[in-house]
Design an enzyme around this catalytic site. Structure first.
Site, PDB file in Angstrom:
ATOM      1  CB  SER A  61      -0.901   0.078   1.297  1.00 40.85           C
ATOM      2  OG  SER A  61      -1.846  -1.072   1.038  1.00 40.85           O
TER       3      SER A  61
HETATM    4  N1  SAM Z   1      -1.291  -4.966   3.736  1.00 44.00           N
HETATM    5  C1  SAM Z   1      -0.476  -4.766   2.518  1.00 44.00           C
HETATM    6  C2  SAM Z   1       0.836  -3.782   2.929  1.00 44.00           C
HETATM    7  O1  SAM Z   1       1.167  -3.894   4.019  1.00 44.00           O
HETATM    8  O2  SAM Z   1       1.150  -2.968   2.024  1.00 44.00           O
HETATM    9  C3  SAM Z   1      -1.238  -4.456   1.489  1.00 44.00           C
HETATM   10  C4  SAM Z   1      -2.011  -5.691   0.959  1.00 44.00           C
HETATM   11  S1  SAM Z   1      -2.270  -5.858  -0.448  1.00 44.00           S
HETATM   12  C5  SAM Z   1      -2.961  -4.254  -1.363  1.00 44.00           C
HETATM   13  C6  SAM Z   1      -3.946  -6.849  -0.327  1.00 44.00           C
HETATM   14  C7  SAM Z   1      -3.814  -7.939   0.131  1.00 44.00           C
HETATM   15  O3  SAM Z   1      -5.034  -8.677   0.315  1.00 44.00           O
HETATM   16  C8  SAM Z   1      -3.076  -9.121  -0.980  1.00 44.00           C
HETATM   17  O4  SAM Z   1      -1.906  -9.673  -0.642  1.00 44.00           O
HETATM   18  C9  SAM Z   1      -4.059 -10.185  -1.252  1.00 44.00           C
HETATM   19  O5  SAM Z   1      -3.528 -11.358  -1.587  1.00 44.00           O
HETATM   20  C10 SAM Z   1      -4.853 -10.149   0.186  1.00 44.00           C
HETATM   21  N2  SAM Z   1      -5.972 -10.653   0.167  1.00 44.00           N
HETATM   22  C11 SAM Z   1      -7.011 -10.769  -0.930  1.00 44.00           C
HETATM   23  N3  SAM Z   1      -8.189 -11.280  -0.454  1.00 44.00           N
HETATM   24  C12 SAM Z   1      -8.002 -11.840   0.733  1.00 44.00           C
HETATM   25  C13 SAM Z   1      -8.600 -12.808   1.394  1.00 44.00           C
HETATM   26  N4  SAM Z   1      -9.911 -12.999   1.393  1.00 44.00           N
HETATM   27  N5  SAM Z   1      -8.036 -13.003   2.885  1.00 44.00           N
HETATM   28  C14 SAM Z   1      -6.759 -12.590   3.050  1.00 44.00           C
HETATM   29  N6  SAM Z   1      -5.879 -11.917   2.101  1.00 44.00           N
HETATM   30  C15 SAM Z   1      -6.696 -11.593   1.073  1.00 44.00           C
END
Ligand code: SAM
Length: 214
Positions: A61
């Protein structure tokens, strides 16, 4: 300019622009080394305030988003927080700095390879107050519920019911809702009621799971 100077400059800019204001959030952003969560070839862009590729079609992010979400959640030392979407672990580290040693961050990620890498980085940096779990975060994480705060770092069609259930009374949940046009929604649980506030337009990767997109 070295990375430390670039970090200070970007945080000063976020304060000027009004994204962050509390000492807790400012100190946490200053402390966490974002470069450590990035692949080698992107480390030099660590303090460019934008999402960056981390593999598996996912992103870290932007710095202002992590700061803004921390402010909206009103995170405090000692809180137990559930993060849905660990990604590389950067946002979890910022939250861990704010909740401190008496608090706990439970972070759930659906892609095992990302979860393993994030866990390794968090351990290396000494964040012992973060637990990384592999699973479908749209179902929350019942074994450690209830949580003071829950935030989701991917956009879903609606707020998943299990997340509302796993929130403490008086607790707050923050998540992007929508497929193309997304809004950041802040939900506050007060007894049987959930009070919803629209915090404006955002752009996140999709939340994939039983209570998310298929
Ligand atoms: N928190 C992160 C950071 O530190 O910058 C950014 C995360 S990224 C924008 C979104 C994450 O959500 C991805 O790694 C994706 O695989 C995960 N994701 C999507 N659907 C999900 C779910 N149902 N459960 C857990 N993780 C999920």
């Amino acid at each position: 300019m070295n990375l430390e100077e670039e970090k200070r400059k970007v945080i000063e800019k976020l304060i000027r622009e009004g994204y962050i204001k509390s000492k807790r959030v400012i100190d946490a952003l200053l402390k966490v080394p974002r470069e450590e969560f990035l692949p080698e070839h992107l480390k030099k862009y660590a303090y460019v305030d934008t999402p960056l590729e981390i593999g598996y079609g996912q992103t870290i992010s932007a710095i202002h988003m992590v700061g803004m979400m921390s402010e909206l959640l009103d995170l405090k030392p000692g809180m137990k927080v559930l993060e849905v979407g660990t990604g590389c672990g950067y946002h979890a580290a910022v939250t861990a700095e704010i909740v401190g040693k008496d608090g706990l961050v439970v972070s759930i990620e659906r892609i095992p390879e990302l979860a393993e890498k994030a866990e390794r980085t968090l351990r290396k940096l000494g964040y012992d107050n973060v637990i990384v779990v592999v699973g479908d975060g749209t179902l929350g994480y019942e074994p450690l519920a209830p949580y003071d705060r829950i935030y989701v770092t991917a956009a879903g069609p609606k707020i998943p019911e299990p997340l509302i259930k796993q929130l403490k009374d008086g607790g707050k949940l923050l998540m992007p809702v929508g497929r193309y046009l997304q809004k950041l929604i802040l939900a506050e649980k007060r007894g049987d009621q959930v009070i919803i506030k629209d915090c404006g337009p955002v752009a996140f990767v999709p939340l994939i799971g039983k209570e998310g997109f298929q």
